[in-house]
Design an enzyme around this catalytic site. Structure first.
Site: not given
Ligand code: S3P
Length: 424
Positions: A24, A166, A311, A338
């Site tokens: 991330s 995200q 995750d 996912k």
């Molecule tokens: C992430 C946010 C999460 C996570 C993904 C990475 C990110 O997803 O599951 O692996 O880096 O912002 P969501 O924001 O869709 O929940």
């Protein structure tokens, strides 16, 4: 497709493991560097396929990436890409780049591999349209995503119905390019990396735990030291938690509150956890985590804790199957969108190894028997399922075979070798 056979010793281990750079934070450091004018440095970025996807997309926009160095003319100087932008398997690349590109005078189209091309993108539309951006997704809400060409963005206030870092980040990376201030709110539990960095750069302010105000302005060129990925560390933490007497230490890990729900969960299973903050990266905490195995009991996971461990939930199923009692995961409907439908693929993984698991609409139930059987697991082209199956091998007297095992390279190239080396 490669099938890999894993057979782990039935003994305890003690190890210190440096895990790959956080996925991330690597995406965000590369994108923020590319939006800034001048030369930035991203040290310790994740080595996996998803980060390669972000690098490839930024390079197609004229950003110069060479090792740790990122040189850019700034987001306003990005060039119109000559072709569609291929985000590979990476949902974070697609969603964050949709926000970063939203204020461009040109349009750009983002596509992905077969798995990403099935994932939901309509959630990006209302928050980006609120800023005046033009964004189109396929009729069924999936990629391609086409953004840009709207003219200048205006500030806006928006509320999103899901706790998605995200989606929030896409809005925020667009909102810094708007002509006026913006605000976003959503349910809690999300990783707030983007918010912490924007606040550190003077481009935003937290109003409540979930409500964030964005001030327009230029993201500055900076030096980022990316810490280790807690979502990768979770695999070795689980291996330690599974076996009484095992101990693993992982230095220099992101300890963002939206990332470490899993540590609370493994404590609930009975493991001993020590986490010490040793510093911050632009306002985001980093530290050392030690996990010791002390026996395993069933546990319940729901609410914001499920979001803060999203995750890692396939590993919760492995712990549940190898513990005593019943483990229930609820409020995790997002698992369905996912890299695979992770409710289905997690339950299938446990069953393929002879365990008792049942899918729920928004999670799963696992019956703990303390052991699993030899068997063959379909990774469903999902790195976290392949890796969770390898960890499950610690509770199997015999071989676990993993189909499409190389998908682990999306987040951790060399993962299987590292797991096997824990006992050496
Ligand atoms: C992430 C946010 C999460 C996570 C993904 C990475 C990110 O997803 O599951 O692996 O880096 O912002 P969501 O924001 O869709 O929940």
């Amino acid at each position: 497709m490669t099938t890999r056979t894993i057979n782990l010793p039935p003994t305890a281990f003690s190890a210190t493991v440096r895990v790959p750079g956080d996925k991330s934070l690597s995406h965000r450091a590369l994108i923020c560097s590319a939006m800034a004018e001048g030369r930035s440095e991203v040290l310790g970025a994740g080595p996996g396929g998803d980060i390669a996807s972000t690098r490839r997309v930024l390079a197609a926009l004229g950003v110069e990436l060479d090792g740790a160095s990122v040189v850019s003319k700034g987001v306003a100087g990005w060039r119109r890409p000559e072709a569609v932008l291929d985000c590979g398997n990476s949902g974070t690349t697609m969603r964050l780049m949709a926000g970063a590109l939203a204020a461009q005078s040109f349009t750009a189209t983002l596509i992905g591999d077969a798995s990403l091309n099935r994932r939901p993108m309509r959630r990006l539309v209302p928050p980006l349209e609120a800023l005046g951006a033009r964004i189109e997704v396929d009729e069924d809400g999936s990629p391609p995503v086409t953004v840009g060409g709207s003219g200048p963005l205006a500030g806006a206030s928006t509320s999103v119905g899901i706790a998605s870092a995200q989606v929030r980040s896409a809005f925020e990376l667009a909102a810094v390019q708007a002509s006026g201030p913006s605000e976003i709110d959503s349910p809690g539990g999300f990783r707030d990396h983007t918010e912490r960095w924007l606040e550190h750069f003077g481009l935003g302010r937290r109003l409540t735990p979930t409500r964030f105000a964005v001030s327009p302005g230029a993201i500055p060129a900076a030096r980022y030291e990316v810490p280790g990925d807690p979502s990768s560390a979770a695999f070795v933490w689980t291996l330690a938690a599974l076996r009484r007497g095992s101990e693993v230490t992982t230095p220099d890990i992101s300890l963002n509150p939206g990332r470490i729900g899993f540590l609370q969960i493994i404590e609930g299973f009975g493991a001993e956890v020590e986490a010490e903050v040793t510093g911050t990266v632009h306002g985001d905490p980093v530290g050392t985590v030690t996990v010791r195995g002390r026996g395993l009991f069933g546990t319940d996971v729901s609410g914001e804790l499920a979001v803060a461990a999203l995750d890692e939930l396939p590993l919760v199923a492995v712990l549940g199957a190898l513990g005593e009692g019943v483990t229930r995961v609820r409020d995790a409907r997002e698992l369905r969108s996912k890299e695979s439908d992770r409710i289905v693929s997690t339950v299938d993984m446990i069953r393929a190894l002879g365990g008792g698991a049942e899918a729920l609409e928004d999670g799963f139930v696992v019956i703990g028997t303390g052991f699993l059987d030899p068997g063959e697991v379909d990774s469903a082209h999902d790195h976290r399922i392949a890796m969770a199956a390898a960890v499950a091998a610690a509770g199997v007297d015999g071989d676990v075979r993993i189909q499409d095992a190389t998908i682990a390279g999306i987040s951790w190239p060399g993962f299987y070798e590292q797991v096997e080396a824990l006992w050496s």
